[in-house]
Design a protein around this motif. Sequence first.
Motif, PDB file in Angstrom:
ATOM      1  N   GLU A   1      15.552  14.664 -72.079  1.00 59.66           N
ATOM      2  CA  GLU A   1      14.356  15.332 -71.611  1.00 59.66           C
ATOM      3  C   GLU A   1      13.462  14.314 -70.911  1.00 59.66           C
ATOM      4  OE1 GLU A   1      12.215  17.011 -74.822  1.00 59.66           O
ATOM      5  OE2 GLU A   1      11.834  15.104 -75.844  1.00 59.66           O
ATOM      6  N   GLY A   2      12.636  14.831 -69.997  1.00 58.70           N
ATOM      7  CA  GLY A   2      11.732  13.936 -69.290  1.00 58.70           C
ATOM      8  C   GLY A   2      11.372  14.469 -67.923  1.00 58.70           C
ATOM      9  N   ASP A   3      10.642  13.634 -67.193  1.00 55.23           N
ATOM     10  CA  ASP A   3      10.140  13.998 -65.869  1.00 55.23           C
ATOM     11  C   ASP A   3      10.761  13.097 -64.816  1.00 55.23           C
ATOM     12  OD1 ASP A   3       8.392  15.881 -66.986  1.00 55.23           O
ATOM     13  OD2 ASP A   3       6.915  14.317 -67.414  1.00 55.23           O
ATOM     14  N   ALA A   4      11.075  13.699 -63.676  1.00 57.50           N
ATOM     15  CA  ALA A   4      11.650  12.937 -62.564  1.00 57.50           C
ATOM     16  C   ALA A   4      11.295  13.630 -61.254  1.00 57.50           C
ATOM     17  CB  ALA A   4      13.164  12.814 -62.717  1.00 57.50           C
ATOM     18  N   THR A   5      11.474  12.890 -60.169  1.00 60.69           N
ATOM     19  CA  THR A   5      11.337  13.459 -58.828  1.00 60.69           C
ATOM     20  C   THR A   5      12.656  13.301 -58.106  1.00 60.69           C
ATOM     21  OG1 THR A   5       8.967  12.988 -58.666  1.00 60.69           O
ATOM     22  CG2 THR A   5      10.162  13.309 -56.609  1.00 60.69           C
ATOM     23  N   ILE A   6      13.210  14.428 -57.649  1.00 63.09           N
ATOM     24  CA  ILE A   6      14.437  14.367 -56.852  1.00 63.09           C
ATOM     25  C   ILE A   6      14.027  14.130 -55.405  1.00 63.09           C
ATOM     26  CG2 ILE A   6      16.504  15.596 -56.108  1.00 63.09           C
ATOM     27  CD1 ILE A   6      16.344  17.231 -58.668  1.00 63.09           C
ATOM     28  N   ASN A   7      14.267  12.943 -54.911  1.00 59.01           N
ATOM     29  CA  ASN A   7      13.923  12.643 -53.518  1.00 59.01           C
ATOM     30  C   ASN A   7      14.848  13.377 -52.557  1.00 59.01           C
ATOM     31  OD1 ASN A   7      11.785  10.870 -54.192  1.00 59.01           O
ATOM     32  ND2 ASN A   7      13.270   9.265 -54.634  1.00 59.01           N
ATOM     33  N   THR A   8      16.123  13.387 -52.889  1.00 56.25           N
ATOM     34  CA  THR A   8      17.068  14.139 -52.057  1.00 56.25           C
ATOM     35  C   THR A   8      18.390  14.276 -52.792  1.00 56.25           C
ATOM     36  OG1 THR A   8      18.144  14.259 -49.899  1.00 56.25           O
ATOM     37  CG2 THR A   8      17.954  12.097 -50.869  1.00 56.25           C
ATOM     38  N   ILE A   9      19.084  15.365 -52.498  1.00 57.53           N
ATOM     39  CA  ILE A   9      20.478  15.535 -52.881  1.00 57.53           C
ATOM     40  C   ILE A   9      21.224  15.893 -51.603  1.00 57.53           C
ATOM     41  CG2 ILE A   9      22.135  16.915 -54.187  1.00 57.53           C
ATOM     42  CD1 ILE A   9      20.048  17.281 -56.343  1.00 57.53           C
ATOM     43  N   LYS A  10      22.097  15.002 -51.171  1.00 56.55           N
ATOM     44  CA  LYS A  10      22.837  15.217 -49.933  1.00 56.55           C
ATOM     45  C   LYS A  10      24.289  15.522 -50.266  1.00 56.55           C
ATOM     46  CE  LYS A  10      19.953  12.176 -47.096  1.00 56.55           C
ATOM     47  NZ  LYS A  10      19.927  10.959 -46.239  1.00 56.55           N
ATOM     48  N   VAL A  11      24.747  16.653 -49.789  1.00 55.00           N
ATOM     49  CA  VAL A  11      26.139  17.054 -49.937  1.00 55.00           C
ATOM     50  C   VAL A  11      26.674  17.340 -48.547  1.00 55.00           C
ATOM     51  CG1 VAL A  11      27.739  18.694 -50.966  1.00 55.00           C
ATOM     52  CG2 VAL A  11      25.675  18.022 -52.215  1.00 55.00           C
ATOM     53  N   GLY A  12      27.536  16.456 -48.061  1.00 54.59           N
ATOM     54  CA  GLY A  12      27.989  16.583 -46.678  1.00 54.59           C
ATOM     55  C   GLY A  12      26.807  16.397 -45.743  1.00 54.59           C
ATOM     56  N   SER A  13      26.634  17.334 -44.817  1.00 61.42           N
ATOM     57  CA  SER A  13      25.513  17.261 -43.880  1.00 61.42           C
ATOM     58  C   SER A  13      24.279  17.998 -44.403  1.00 61.42           C
ATOM     59  CB  SER A  13      25.921  17.856 -42.522  1.00 61.42           C
ATOM     60  OG  SER A  13      26.317  19.211 -42.682  1.00 61.42           O
ATOM     61  N   GLY A  14      24.414  18.679 -45.546  1.00 70.49           N
ATOM     62  CA  GLY A  14      23.282  19.434 -46.095  1.00 70.49           C
ATOM     63  C   GLY A  14      22.404  18.567 -46.980  1.00 70.49           C
ATOM     64  N   GLU A  15      21.106  18.878 -46.966  1.00 71.95           N
ATOM     65  CA  GLU A  15      20.153  18.142 -47.784  1.00 71.95           C
ATOM     66  C   GLU A  15      19.370  19.146 -48.633  1.00 71.95           C
ATOM     67  OE1 GLU A  15      16.919  14.514 -47.252  1.00 71.95           O
ATOM     68  OE2 GLU A  15      17.439  15.776 -45.551  1.00 71.95           O
ATOM     69  N   TYR A  16      19.327  18.900 -49.947  1.00 67.92           N
ATOM     70  CA  TYR A  16      18.749  19.851 -50.881  1.00 67.92           C
ATOM     71  C   TYR A  16      17.662  19.186 -51.730  1.00 67.92           C
ATOM     72  CZ  TYR A  16      23.238  22.113 -49.802  1.00 67.92           C
ATOM     73  OH  TYR A  16      24.319  22.651 -49.147  1.00 67.92           O
ATOM     74  N   PHE A  17      16.811  20.026 -52.321  1.00 65.53           N
ATOM     75  CA  PHE A  17      15.815  19.590 -53.302  1.00 65.53           C
ATOM     76  C   PHE A  17      14.961  18.435 -52.818  1.00 65.53           C
ATOM     77  CE2 PHE A  17      18.615  21.856 -56.201  1.00 65.53           C
ATOM     78  CZ  PHE A  17      17.714  22.454 -57.068  1.00 65.53           C
ATOM     79  N   LYS A  18      14.696  18.336 -51.551  1.00 67.07           N
ATOM     80  CA  LYS A  18      13.983  17.185 -50.999  1.00 67.07           C
ATOM     81  C   LYS A  18      12.549  17.134 -51.539  1.00 67.07           C
ATOM     82  CE  LYS A  18      12.932  14.852 -46.631  1.00 67.07           C
ATOM     83  NZ  LYS A  18      13.691  13.652 -46.939  1.00 67.07           N
ATOM     84  N   GLY A  19      12.229  16.007 -52.231  1.00 68.19           N
ATOM     85  CA  GLY A  19      10.868  15.780 -52.723  1.00 68.19           C
ATOM     86  C   GLY A  19      10.438  16.742 -53.818  1.00 68.19           C
ATOM     87  N   LYS A  20      11.361  17.175 -54.696  1.00 68.68           N
ATOM     88  CA  LYS A  20      11.030  18.141 -55.742  1.00 68.68           C
ATOM     89  C   LYS A  20      10.791  17.441 -57.083  1.00 68.68           C
ATOM     90  CE  LYS A  20      11.534  21.597 -52.986  1.00 68.68           C
ATOM     91  NZ  LYS A  20      10.359  22.347 -52.527  1.00 68.68           N
ATOM     92  N   ARG A  21       9.686  17.811 -57.734  1.00 70.01           N
ATOM     93  CA  ARG A  21       9.369  17.295 -59.071  1.00 70.01           C
ATOM     94  C   ARG A  21      10.077  18.175 -60.094  1.00 70.01           C
ATOM     95  NH1 ARG A  21       5.411  13.110 -60.593  1.00 70.01           N
ATOM     96  NH2 ARG A  21       5.501  13.097 -62.865  1.00 70.01           N
ATOM     97  N   VAL A  22      10.836  17.573 -61.001  1.00 67.94           N
ATOM     98  CA  VAL A  22      11.612  18.333 -61.974  1.00 67.94           C
ATOM     99  C   VAL A  22      11.324  17.831 -63.384  1.00 67.94           C
ATOM    100  CG1 VAL A  22      13.457  18.813 -60.317  1.00 67.94           C
ATOM    101  CG2 VAL A  22      13.636  16.827 -61.819  1.00 67.94           C
ATOM    102  N   THR A  23      11.494  18.741 -64.338  1.00 70.98           N
ATOM    103  CA  THR A  23      11.426  18.421 -65.763  1.00 70.98           C
ATOM    104  C   THR A  23      12.738  18.851 -66.406  1.00 70.98           C
ATOM    105  OG1 THR A  23       9.044  18.763 -65.787  1.00 70.98           O
ATOM    106  CG2 THR A  23      10.171  18.782 -67.901  1.00 70.98           C
ATOM    107  N   LEU A  24      13.369  17.947 -67.154  1.00 67.03           N
ATOM    108  CA  LEU A  24      14.681  18.214 -67.737  1.00 67.03           C
ATOM    109  C   LEU A  24      14.546  18.450 -69.246  1.00 67.03           C
ATOM    110  CD1 LEU A  24      16.780  15.371 -66.034  1.00 67.03           C
ATOM    111  CD2 LEU A  24      16.564  17.741 -65.305  1.00 67.03           C
ATOM    112  N   ASN A  25      15.340  19.382 -69.732  1.00 68.51           N
ATOM    113  CA  ASN A  25      15.489  19.592 -71.183  1.00 68.51           C
ATOM    114  C   ASN A  25      16.907  20.096 -71.390  1.00 68.51           C
ATOM    115  OD1 ASN A  25      15.321  20.139 -73.873  1.00 68.51           O
ATOM    116  ND2 ASN A  25      13.439  21.343 -73.742  1.00 68.51           N
ATOM    117  N   THR A  26      17.815  19.164 -71.629  1.00 68.60           N
ATOM    118  CA  THR A  26      19.232  19.513 -71.598  1.00 68.60           C
ATOM    119  C   THR A  26      19.964  18.946 -72.802  1.00 68.60           C
ATOM    120  OG1 THR A  26      21.238  19.389 -70.249  1.00 68.60           O
ATOM    121  CG2 THR A  26      19.822  17.470 -70.244  1.00 68.60           C
ATOM    122  N   ALA A  27      21.042  19.623 -73.160  1.00 72.95           N
ATOM    123  CA  ALA A  27      21.910  19.155 -74.253  1.00 72.95           C
ATOM    124  C   ALA A  27      23.351  19.358 -73.822  1.00 72.95           C
ATOM    125  CB  ALA A  27      21.633  19.933 -75.532  1.00 72.95           C
TER     126      ALA A  27
END
Length: 829
Positions: A186-212
């Motif tokens: 768990e915690g806080d992060a900022t996804i600056n970018t997720i690049k898959v091939g020529s596509g760019e996703y989640f650019k500059g998105k603030r996220v909070t994780l809570n995973t198991a």
Amino acid sequence: MLFYAAVSVVAVMGIAFTLVYVYQDKIITLFVTEANKHIKTKVEVEKISLSLFDKFPQVAVSLDKVNVVEGVPDSDISLARLNKLYFTFSIWDVLRGKYNVKELYLEDGAVYVRVLQDGSVNYDIIKTDTTATEDGGFAFNLEQIDFNRVAIHYTDLKLNQAYEVDAHQLQAALAISTETIGIEAEGDATINTIKVGSGEYFKGKRVTLNTALQIDRLKRTIALQPSVINVENAAYEVAGTIDFAGATNLNLTLKGKNTSIQSMLSLLPQHITKEFNQYRSDGDVYFSGTVKGEASSKHNPEIAFSFGCRNATFYHPDVKQRVEKLSFEGSFTNGSNQNASTSALTLKNLKGSLNNRPFSGNVSYKNFKNPTIAFDLSGMVDVAYVLGLLQLEQVRSGSGLADVKIAFSGNFNEFKARPGNSTVNTSGDITLHNVSLNLSDLPLPVNGMNGNFIFKHNDVAVSDFKGKLGESDFVLNGMFNNVMAWLLLDNQRLFVDADFSSNYLNFDQLLSEKQNTPANARKGDSGYRLEVSPNIAFNLGATVKKMQFRRFKGENIKGEVTLKNQVITTPNISVNTLGGNFAVRGSIDARQRNHIKVSTASKINNLSVDSLFYVFENFNQDFILDRNLRGTLTANIISDIYLDSQLNPKTNLLQAEIEATVRNGQLIDFAPMQKMSAFVKRSELANMRFSELHNNFYIQERTIYIPEMDIRTSLSPLPSVSISGTHTFDQDMDYKIKMPLFQKRRPDKDAMFGVVAEDPNAGNSMLFLTLKGKENNFKLAYDDDRVRAKIKDDLKQEGQEIKQILKGKKPVKKEKTVELEEGEYFDFN
């Protein structure tokens, strides 16, 4: 009791501090020894120390300025660069002499994880697992890893993927056994970018994780429990399994909670959604999807999402305009081949309301690698409301209504390669109702536009399109060809074949640089600017009732005008003006922006001369003004005129040939004629009439050349005057004048030139003069050269007459000349 407890704590702390201080070298040595057993790559550390307070109540082995080299043979690239690295254990371990490291802290730095082209990884740096050794004094049994202000860079060269995440504060609890590893993060992060091939996703998105998740080390699978990822204000629940025994196999489900249109757009490639990033939404928005299948260098998993909204609102946060009652059904899939070529995004049953005016439509975007786009739209659109919502830089404001019923489909790349009618299919029509626009690149307002535009493939049929550009009005009927290519692609040409009519054209406005050019693009201070776009061509049949440019006013203008390759041509334009009319054919060549060539052949009929001089501001000279002239002009003019883009003439390049006739003329209060008062009364010279003047004039190198011409006047003492000479654009004059000298001239009171003898033939005596100087400083002088030439001709003529007399023939009367002393000139008051 409390006192004793406090004393006990202080005592224990004191003992622990003493032990840490005494045994710190031993503890550090044990740590380094044990670390070297587990790590098989080079680690550079500036300083290693033991701290009781940095991670109190835990004791921490502190490593400063750490550089961990990646686990790739012969590589010196960093896997991690950290300002601080802490390994912590309990203070009681110091007392027992057995050190069990359970937590790891990474602070202020970056981690660079790479998957290479051959599938190998750069993070394989651990020799054995982190379970304790039986005989060592130092054991690594990690139960938690903390990231604080750490940038995580993940690059998969094999799959052409890259992730960049800033972990602000992220904790991962570990439960490690021989068979499984349990992780709760768990915690806080900022996804600056997720690049898959020529596509760019989640650019500059603030996220909070809570995973198991649970990693099965034997089966090589990951079981992801329902975990929540908060992306800004939206939450996504992710669950499923990941099998990495062979090629990675995914079986994941994704479900949105509290989602918005904005959060859904963030899941799509950046180049598709960047124009909409600033917009927000309210209302019932839903989202769900699956990711299934092999994820490897050769295969992508099957991705399928469905989404939509009901009774939602879409808006720009800075303006009041909104799309209300919005609903649609959307879907995204990467298709049968699970790649960009088979990917498709669709919006069906799109409905909404703009300023209480309903609209509907559908959108389809297929093949992200080679896009085919299709949409249809129907509705009565409030132009001002839509412009306020879209916030277009090119349009500052607008008003009016547009009745839109249009459909479009086509492959963008095919259209770009072959922008013809076969590559796009456009149908429907748009009808404007009193639409006005204020454009950023055109200060002159466009008002009152009405008309119907019928779309067919790449062309538009225009019916009764009318409006006003400033004070100028227009009506167009015809075909606009290659419209879609001109609107959507660069360097495409619009072809217009239409009839153009206008009640009034104000070229003072249309050519004004302040009115047709943005302030930051203006160049000169002449007030005018003419630039012809290379991307527009037209063939117009034009009819204009009235037009104006400076003092010039024309009526009933008719003709044909063609524009092609920045050259405007006309075979015939006729204009009624100045009491007469003129017709012109020619061209305006604007291919060189600051070297515009105007070539014309004009025919002028019965124009008022004084009005002509007034309209053209006396042709920028003061020698003879509009108040000095009367009469009607008929002329044929052939000319080449050169201008810069501000319409400043390049007079050194001007060339013209003028065949002119002035009838029923008057010369009124003309100063040089007043100089003739020695021979004719001033009152008669003040209004000298002549029935006709005809001559050819030539203009070249800033000089007007005037061949000799005879002017038949209404003055009995001076029935004719012959004039020739040159007049430069710098107002330097050099005229030659020939006039008869009569018996009944006015007596010369000063007798400054002597007395001419009385002679029955004196009426044929000729006086030769020159007029030289500037407009306001000129002199009339005796023309010695012409007198000598005349005498020579007379002597020759007399010789011929003597021969004729000797042959018994009657002699011909000859002109006589008046001889003055050389250098004398006329300068009468």
